[in-house]
Design a protein around this motif. Structure first.
Motif, PDB file in Angstrom:
ATOM      1  N   LYS A   3       0.851  -1.193   0.000  1.00 44.89           N
ATOM      2  CA  LYS A   3       0.000   0.000   0.000  1.00 44.89           C
ATOM      3  C   LYS A   3       0.888   1.246   0.000  1.00 44.89           C
ATOM      4  O   LYS A   3       1.820   1.351   0.811  1.00 44.89           O
ATOM      5  N   VAL A   4       0.591   2.159  -0.932  1.00 47.61           N
ATOM      6  CA  VAL A   4       1.422   3.367  -1.090  1.00 47.61           C
ATOM      7  C   VAL A   4       0.554   4.605  -0.899  1.00 47.61           C
ATOM      8  O   VAL A   4      -0.449   4.770  -1.603  1.00 47.61           O
ATOM      9  N   LEU A   5       0.948   5.441   0.065  1.00 47.51           N
ATOM     10  CA  LEU A   5       0.246   6.710   0.262  1.00 47.51           C
ATOM     11  C   LEU A   5       0.758   7.690  -0.784  1.00 47.51           C
ATOM     12  O   LEU A   5       1.977   7.897  -0.898  1.00 47.51           O
ATOM     13  N   VAL A   6      -0.134   8.248  -1.586  1.00 45.76           N
ATOM     14  CA  VAL A   6       0.257   9.171  -2.660  1.00 45.76           C
ATOM     15  C   VAL A   6      -0.301  10.549  -2.321  1.00 45.76           C
ATOM     16  O   VAL A   6      -1.471  10.852  -2.579  1.00 45.76           O
ATOM     17  N   THR A   7       0.560  11.404  -1.720  1.00 44.80           N
ATOM     18  CA  THR A   7       0.071  12.752  -1.401  1.00 44.80           C
ATOM     19  C   THR A   7       0.072  13.573  -2.690  1.00 44.80           C
ATOM     20  O   THR A   7       0.987  13.459  -3.506  1.00 44.80           O
ATOM     21  N   GLY A   8      -0.968  14.361  -2.901  1.00 44.11           N
ATOM     22  CA  GLY A   8      -1.108  15.042  -4.193  1.00 44.11           C
ATOM     23  C   GLY A   8      -1.511  14.077  -5.291  1.00 44.11           C
ATOM     24  O   GLY A   8      -1.335  14.346  -6.473  1.00 44.11           O
ATOM     25  N   GLY A   9      -2.079  12.953  -4.904  1.00 42.61           N
ATOM     26  CA  GLY A   9      -2.384  11.885  -5.856  1.00 42.61           C
ATOM     27  C   GLY A   9      -3.509  12.171  -6.824  1.00 42.61           C
ATOM     28  O   GLY A   9      -3.724  11.413  -7.771  1.00 42.61           O
ATOM     29  N   ALA A  10      -4.247  13.255  -6.628  1.00 45.54           N
ATOM     30  CA  ALA A  10      -5.286  13.635  -7.603  1.00 45.54           C
ATOM     31  C   ALA A  10      -4.772  14.728  -8.542  1.00 45.54           C
ATOM     32  O   ALA A  10      -5.516  15.242  -9.377  1.00 45.54           O
ATOM     33  N   GLY A  11      -3.510  15.061  -8.413  1.00 47.15           N
ATOM     34  CA  GLY A  11      -2.919  16.114  -9.250  1.00 47.15           C
ATOM     35  C   GLY A  11      -2.424  15.575 -10.575  1.00 47.15           C
ATOM     36  O   GLY A  11      -2.676  14.422 -10.939  1.00 47.15           O
ATOM     37  N   TYR A  12      -1.688  16.426 -11.296  1.00 41.13           N
ATOM     38  CA  TYR A  12      -1.260  16.092 -12.659  1.00 41.13           C
ATOM     39  C   TYR A  12      -0.351  14.864 -12.674  1.00 41.13           C
ATOM     40  O   TYR A  12      -0.708  13.815 -13.213  1.00 41.13           O
ATOM     41  N   ILE A  13       0.792  14.946 -12.042  1.00 41.91           N
ATOM     42  CA  ILE A  13       1.731  13.817 -12.073  1.00 41.91           C
ATOM     43  C   ILE A  13       1.243  12.725 -11.128  1.00 41.91           C
ATOM     44  O   ILE A  13       1.348  11.534 -11.413  1.00 41.91           O
ATOM     45  N   GLY A  14       0.642  13.134 -10.003  1.00 40.25           N
ATOM     46  CA  GLY A  14       0.145  12.156  -9.032  1.00 40.25           C
ATOM     47  C   GLY A  14      -0.874  11.205  -9.622  1.00 40.25           C
ATOM     48  O   GLY A  14      -0.806   9.984  -9.405  1.00 40.25           O
ATOM     49  N   SER A  15      -1.820  11.728 -10.383  1.00 40.22           N
ATOM     50  CA  SER A  15      -2.879  10.860 -10.942  1.00 40.22           C
ATOM     51  C   SER A  15      -2.310   9.889 -11.976  1.00 40.22           C
ATOM     52  O   SER A  15      -2.694   8.708 -12.018  1.00 40.22           O
ATOM     53  N   HIS A  16      -1.361  10.370 -12.778  1.00 41.48           N
ATOM     54  CA  HIS A  16      -0.738   9.458 -13.751  1.00 41.48           C
ATOM     55  C   HIS A  16       0.082   8.376 -13.036  1.00 41.48           C
ATOM     56  O   HIS A  16       0.167   7.228 -13.491  1.00 41.48           O
ATOM     57  N   THR A  17       0.660   8.742 -11.889  1.00 36.18           N
ATOM     58  CA  THR A  17       1.427   7.763 -11.109  1.00 36.18           C
ATOM     59  C   THR A  17       0.505   6.735 -10.465  1.00 36.18           C
ATOM     60  O   THR A  17       0.838   5.546 -10.386  1.00 36.18           O
TER      61      THR A  17
END
Ligand code: WQD
Length: 341
Positions: A3-17
């Motif tokens: 499980k990976v916490l993705v802060t800013g995960g709804a942003g430009y690079i975050g969402s693609h990641t």
């Protein structure tokens, strides 16, 4: 499954990641305060993934709120994107940039220690190099004085992480220095959301081509470059996203490490070359005028990416042409969806 916490995960690079993480059997958990994105990206992620990743609408500077997320989710690793990133805006609003970008990292590091989480991938930037003395720039090049509060906040964050790793050997970090991310997912279901007048070149190009902007102004044509315009290293956002997954996999086999990696194409293109390529591949007209230099711009910078190629087993797979096609497809999708910029 990690499980990976993705802060800013709804942003430009975050969402693609988030997409690339799912493609490699990780479980992403998105933390985002939605200050620079909106729910359309969540809709796109759901269509691409077939499900909606766990989501927490939390500001990363809010220790108690983020602690509750760590406590609930117990992640195995963190990718920290959450930060403001407009070079020009940072000059106008330095306190906003320093407090948000630095405080959010301090909260994340504090919670990682409290919850005994070791693996951190950090979103850094080629702006830490300033105007390098040698090109292509490699990770050993000494950072030059930052030319913006944004760039300096990234230099400070890198130093904070380096010191934290030295003090806590369990902490392992990959500092990913992005060059110029451009383009969008080929599905045109996620991409860079436009809020106001774009700072960056490619969204300004696509908004001009579609008629939202009347013309593109090229900032400076008297630089010491072959055609007089600035040179940058443009990398497809999907290639950039896949590097984050490679960095997580790399960290799994490391101990007590804090390493920086350049993430770019490994070649430079001038502003004029980008404009000409966009017109050619998209058969689109583009009204362009030459204007004065933009304060804070470096003349030319592009990456030596051999370290990421070798150590992360990562390389770019998409060209400038492909990125500009995908950027244009995304702009047309926004228009069809009736998105106002
Ligand atoms: C590129 C070139 C402009 C707009 C970006 C990100 C930053 C960091 C590094 C990740 C410059 C010219 C632009 C326009 C123009 N990435 N330009 N007309 O400044 O390199 O910084 O990459 O951390 O976050 O902002 O990118 O796209 O703003 O500019 O002529 O309307 O295009 O002068 O030479 P930059 P950019």
């Amino acid at each position: 499954m990690k499980k990976v916490l993705v802060t800013g995960g709804a942003g430009y690079i975050g969402s693609h990641t988030v997409i690339e993480l799912c493609n490699d059997d990780f479980i992403p958990v998105i933390v985002d305060n939605f200050s620079n994105t909106d729910d359309r990206i969540l809709d796109g992620l759901h269509q691409l993934l077939g499900y909606s990743p766990e989501l927490y609408r939390v500001d990363c500077t809010d220790y108690n709120a983020l602690k509750a997320v760590f406590s609930t989710e117990r992640p195995d690793a963190v990718i920290h994107f959450a930060a403001f990133k407009a070079v020009g805006e940072s000059t106008a609003l330095p306190l906003k940039y320093y407090s948000n970008n630095i405080e959010s990292l301090l909260v994340v590091l504090r919670l990682m220690e409290e919850f005994n989480i070791s693996d951190l991938v950090f979103s850094s930037s080629c702006t830490v190099y300033g105007q390098p003395e040698k090109l292509p720039v490699d990770e050993s090049c000494p950072p030059q004085p930052a030319t913006s509060p944004y760039g300096y906040s990234k230099q400070v964050c890198e130093r904070i992480i380096t010191d934290a790793c030295a003090a806590r050997p369990a902490l392992k970090c990959a500092l990913l220095r992005y060059f110029n991310p451009i383009g969008a997912h080929p599905s045109a279901l996620i991409g860079e959301l436009p809020f106001g007048i774009p700072n960056n070149l490619v969204p300004y190009i696509t908004q001009t081509a579609i008629g939202i902007r009347s013309q593109l102004t090229i900032h400076g044509s008297d630089y010491q470059t072959p055609d007089g315009t600035c040179i940058r290293d443009y990398i497809h956002v999907c290639d950039l996203a896949s590097a984050h997954v490679k960095a997580l996999r790399w960290l799994e086999n490391q101990s007590a490490v804090c390493e920086a990696f350049n993430l770019g194409q490994g070649l430079g293109n001038s502003v004029k070359e980008v404009v000409d390529t966009f017109v050619r591949v998209n058969e689109s007209a583009l009204p362009v005028v030459m204007g004065p230099r933009r304060p804070g711009d470096v003349e030319q910078v592009w990456a030596d990416v051999s370290k990421a190629n070798e150590q992360l087993q990562w390389k770019t797979e998409r060209s400038l042409e492909q990125a500009l096609k995908d950027a244009w497809k995304w702009e047309k999708h926004l228009q069809q969806a009736g998105v106002k910029s």
